[in-house]
Design an enzyme around this catalytic site. Sequence first.
Site, PDB file in Angstrom:
ATOM      1  N   ARG A 132      22.144 -26.923  22.138  1.00 29.90           N
ATOM      2  CA  ARG A 132      21.363 -25.681  22.318  1.00 29.90           C
ATOM      3  C   ARG A 132      22.043 -24.699  23.271  1.00 29.90           C
ATOM      4  NH1 ARG A 132      20.133 -27.919  18.782  1.00 29.90           N
ATOM      5  NH2 ARG A 132      18.182 -28.940  18.261  1.00 29.90           N
ATOM      6  N   SER A 183      10.198 -25.725  20.608  1.00 27.37           N
ATOM      7  CA  SER A 183      10.324 -26.657  21.737  1.00 27.37           C
ATOM      8  C   SER A 183      10.569 -25.889  23.027  1.00 27.37           C
ATOM      9  CB  SER A 183      11.495 -27.612  21.509  1.00 27.37           C
ATOM     10  OG  SER A 183      11.215 -28.432  20.412  1.00 27.37           O
ATOM     11  N   GLU A 238      14.444 -24.993  27.196  1.00 19.15           N
ATOM     12  CA  GLU A 238      15.322 -24.488  26.134  1.00 19.15           C
ATOM     13  C   GLU A 238      15.051 -22.989  25.979  1.00 19.15           C
ATOM     14  OE1 GLU A 238      15.200 -26.656  22.372  1.00 19.15           O
ATOM     15  OE2 GLU A 238      15.338 -24.751  21.295  1.00 19.15           O
TER      16      GLU A 238
HETATM   17  C1  LIG Z   1       7.797 -22.775  15.418  1.00 20.44           C
HETATM   18  C2  LIG Z   1       9.185 -22.797  15.989  1.00 20.44           C
HETATM   19  C3  LIG Z   1      10.037 -23.843  15.674  1.00 20.44           C
HETATM   20  C4  LIG Z   1      11.336 -23.879  16.189  1.00 20.44           C
HETATM   21  N1  LIG Z   1      12.150 -24.920  15.853  1.00 20.44           N
HETATM   22  C5  LIG Z   1      13.422 -24.949  16.318  1.00 20.44           C
HETATM   23  C6  LIG Z   1      14.310 -26.020  15.957  1.00 20.44           C
HETATM   24  O1  LIG Z   1      13.974 -26.925  15.214  1.00 20.44           O
HETATM   25  N2  LIG Z   1      15.562 -25.998  16.463  1.00 20.44           N
HETATM   26  C7  LIG Z   1      16.006 -24.998  17.290  1.00 20.44           C
HETATM   27  O2  LIG Z   1      17.173 -25.025  17.704  1.00 20.44           O
HETATM   28  N3  LIG Z   1      15.185 -23.981  17.652  1.00 20.44           N
HETATM   29  C8  LIG Z   1      13.916 -23.931  17.191  1.00 20.44           C
HETATM   30  N4  LIG Z   1      13.083 -22.905  17.566  1.00 20.44           N
HETATM   31  C9  LIG Z   1      13.555 -21.900  18.541  1.00 20.44           C
HETATM   32  C10 LIG Z   1      14.160 -20.629  17.919  1.00 20.44           C
HETATM   33  O3  LIG Z   1      13.661 -20.415  16.620  1.00 20.44           O
HETATM   34  C11 LIG Z   1      15.684 -20.665  17.867  1.00 20.44           C
HETATM   35  O4  LIG Z   1      16.243 -20.821  19.141  1.00 20.44           O
HETATM   36  C12 LIG Z   1      16.236 -19.386  17.225  1.00 20.44           C
HETATM   37  O5  LIG Z   1      17.561 -19.616  16.842  1.00 20.44           O
HETATM   38  C13 LIG Z   1      16.172 -18.154  18.132  1.00 20.44           C
HETATM   39  O6  LIG Z   1      16.496 -17.012  17.349  1.00 20.44           O
HETATM   40  P1  LIG Z   1      15.864 -15.582  17.667  1.00 20.44           P
HETATM   41  O7  LIG Z   1      16.484 -14.595  16.775  1.00 20.44           O
HETATM   42  O8  LIG Z   1      14.392 -15.650  17.621  1.00 20.44           O
HETATM   43  O9  LIG Z   1      16.376 -15.362  19.145  1.00 20.44           O
HETATM   44  P2  LIG Z   1      15.576 -14.744  20.386  1.00 20.44           P
HETATM   45  O10 LIG Z   1      14.459 -15.661  20.749  1.00 20.44           O
HETATM   46  O11 LIG Z   1      15.242 -13.337  20.129  1.00 20.44           O
HETATM   47  O12 LIG Z   1      16.701 -14.832  21.494  1.00 20.44           O
HETATM   48  C14 LIG Z   1      17.170 -16.083  21.946  1.00 20.44           C
HETATM   49  C15 LIG Z   1      18.462 -15.855  22.736  1.00 20.44           C
HETATM   50  O13 LIG Z   1      19.469 -15.376  21.854  1.00 20.44           O
HETATM   51  C16 LIG Z   1      19.984 -14.125  22.327  1.00 20.44           C
HETATM   52  N5  LIG Z   1      20.313 -13.304  21.154  1.00 20.44           N
HETATM   53  C17 LIG Z   1      19.536 -13.060  20.066  1.00 20.44           C
HETATM   54  N6  LIG Z   1      20.200 -12.282  19.188  1.00 20.44           N
HETATM   55  C18 LIG Z   1      21.411 -12.022  19.741  1.00 20.44           C
HETATM   56  C19 LIG Z   1      22.556 -11.268  19.335  1.00 20.44           C
HETATM   57  N7  LIG Z   1      22.599 -10.602  18.168  1.00 20.44           N
HETATM   58  N8  LIG Z   1      23.633 -11.224  20.166  1.00 20.44           N
HETATM   59  C20 LIG Z   1      23.625 -11.874  21.355  1.00 20.44           C
HETATM   60  N9  LIG Z   1      22.579 -12.600  21.788  1.00 20.44           N
HETATM   61  C21 LIG Z   1      21.491 -12.678  20.990  1.00 20.44           C
HETATM   62  C22 LIG Z   1      18.877 -13.535  23.184  1.00 20.44           C
HETATM   63  O14 LIG Z   1      19.402 -12.626  24.127  1.00 20.44           O
HETATM   64  C23 LIG Z   1      18.308 -14.793  23.824  1.00 20.44           C
HETATM   65  O15 LIG Z   1      19.106 -15.181  24.913  1.00 20.44           O
HETATM   66  C24 LIG Z   1      11.778 -22.844  17.056  1.00 20.44           C
HETATM   67  C25 LIG Z   1      10.915 -21.782  17.371  1.00 20.44           C
HETATM   68  C26 LIG Z   1       9.634 -21.748  16.838  1.00 20.44           C
HETATM   69  C27 LIG Z   1       8.728 -20.595  17.173  1.00 20.44           C
END
Ligand SMILES: Cc1cc2nc3c(=O)[nH]c(=O)nc-3n(C[C@H](O)[C@H](O)[C@H](O)COP(=O)(O)OP(=O)(O)OC[C@H]3O[C@@H](n4cnc5c(N)ncnc54)[C@H](O)[C@@H]3O)c2cc1C
EC number: 1.3.1.98
Length: 307
Positions: A176, A226, A296
Site C-alpha cells: 500500500r 480498510s 492506510e
Molecule cells: C469500500 C471500499 C473498499 C476498498 N477496498 C480496497 C482494497 O481492497 N484494496 C485497496 O488497496 N484499497 C481499497 N480501498 C481504498 C481505495 O479505494 C484505494 O486506496 C484507491 O486506490 C484510492 O483511489 P482514489 O482515486 O480514491 O484516491 P484518493 O482517495 O482520492 O487519494 C488517495 C491518495 O492518492 C493520491 N492521488 C490520487 N490521485 C492522484 C494522482 N493523479 N496523482 C498523484 N497522487 C494522487 C492522493 O493525493 C492521496 O494521497 C477501498 C475503499 C473503499 C471505500
Amino acid sequence: MTILTNIKEKLQELKLNFTENASLKKYNTWKLSGNAEFLVHIHSIKELSSLYTYILANDVPYFIIGKGSNILVPDEGIKGIVIRLGKEFESININENFVKAGAAASFIVLCLNVAKQGLSGLEFGAGIPGSVGGAVTMNAGAHKSDVSKVLKEIKVLDETGQVRTLSNKELNFSYRKSVIQEEKWIVLEATFELTTANKEEIVKITNDNKEYRLKTQPLKEASCGSVFKNPLPEYSGNLIEKLGLKGHRIGNAQISEKHGNFIVNLGDASSNDVISLIKLAQEKVQEQYGVQLNPEVQFLTTTGKKG
Ligand SMILES: Cc1cc2nc3c(=O)[nH]c(=O)nc-3n(C[C@H](O)[C@H](O)[C@H](O)COP(=O)(O)OP(=O)(O)OC[C@H]3O[C@@H](n4cnc5c(N)ncnc54)[C@H](O)[C@@H]3O)c2cc1C
C-alpha cells in the site's frame, strides 16, 4: 492583499474551472464534509501544468484527489487548492496486452474492461473503488495481488512542471505504498502489462472477487475501505474484532458490524468522530496485543498536506 485573494485572481487569470469554499462531501467516499478553499477541476495537461507551476513557485498549499476513496477530510476544511482531474483524463486504450489508462479513469471500470477482453492481471481490482491515479499512488491491492505486479510505467507531471515517464521500478512499491506518496508528482496516465488467458475464467475470478467483497464488507455504508494496513501476518480487522470493538460507535461514526477494519459514517459523522475511533482501536490493540496499527487512509490536514 491576502494570499487567498491572490490565489483567486490567479485561478481567474489562468481561466480555470474552480469553486470557492467547495464542500468535499461528494468527493470522498466517507462523505466527510470539510470544505476546500478552492477546488479546481482540471481539463488538460496544459491547465494542470500552468496551475502546478504557480503552486510550486509560490508554495501554495495543495492536495490532489482522485475519487476520494482513501482520504480523511478534516471538518475544518482545507486551505489552498484541491486539484481534481476531469473526464479528459479518463481514457482507457487497449493495445494487445498493454493497457493505457488516464489517471482519472475508474479503476473498477478498467479492471472489468480488461477482463472482458480476456486480459489477466487485474482480476484483484474489480471491487476497489477509486481512480487509476489513486490506485497507483496507493499500490492498491487485494486477493494477494496489487498494482505493482502489473504496472509497466506511468506518466507524471513532475515538480518542474514537465511530463515525465517513470518505470515500475522507480516507484519503489511496497505494501500500500509508492514513492508517489512522498514526491511532488501528479499521475497523469498508467500503462499496465497484462497477459492473455481464458476470458471466461478471468471474468469468473473477477466476479467471484466482487461477490466475496459484497459478503464481507459494508458496501452500502459510507467508508474509506480498510482504515488500517494489516500488521501481517495479523489482520487489523481480526484484532479489532477480537477486542469486541465491532459496532462500537462514537458520534455518528461506527466500527462496522460487518468488518472490524472499516469505520462507517452512519449519518453526518464528523472527522473528529472518525479520528476518535481510529485512536481508540490503535490504543486498545497496542494495549492488548502490543501491535501498532498504522493507518492506510491518507489524512488531510487543514494546510492541504498529509498529516
Ligand atoms: C469500500 C471500499 C473498499 C476498498 N477496498 C480496497 C482494497 O481492497 N484494496 C485497496 O488497496 N484499497 C481499497 N480501498 C481504498 C481505495 O479505494 C484505494 O486506496 C484507491 O486506490 C484510492 O483511489 P482514489 O482515486 O480514491 O484516491 P484518493 O482517495 O482520492 O487519494 C488517495 C491518495 O492518492 C493520491 N492521488 C490520487 N490521485 C492522484 C494522482 N493523479 N496523482 C498523484 N497522487 C494522487 C492522493 O493525493 C492521496 O494521497 C477501498 C475503499 C473503499 C471505500
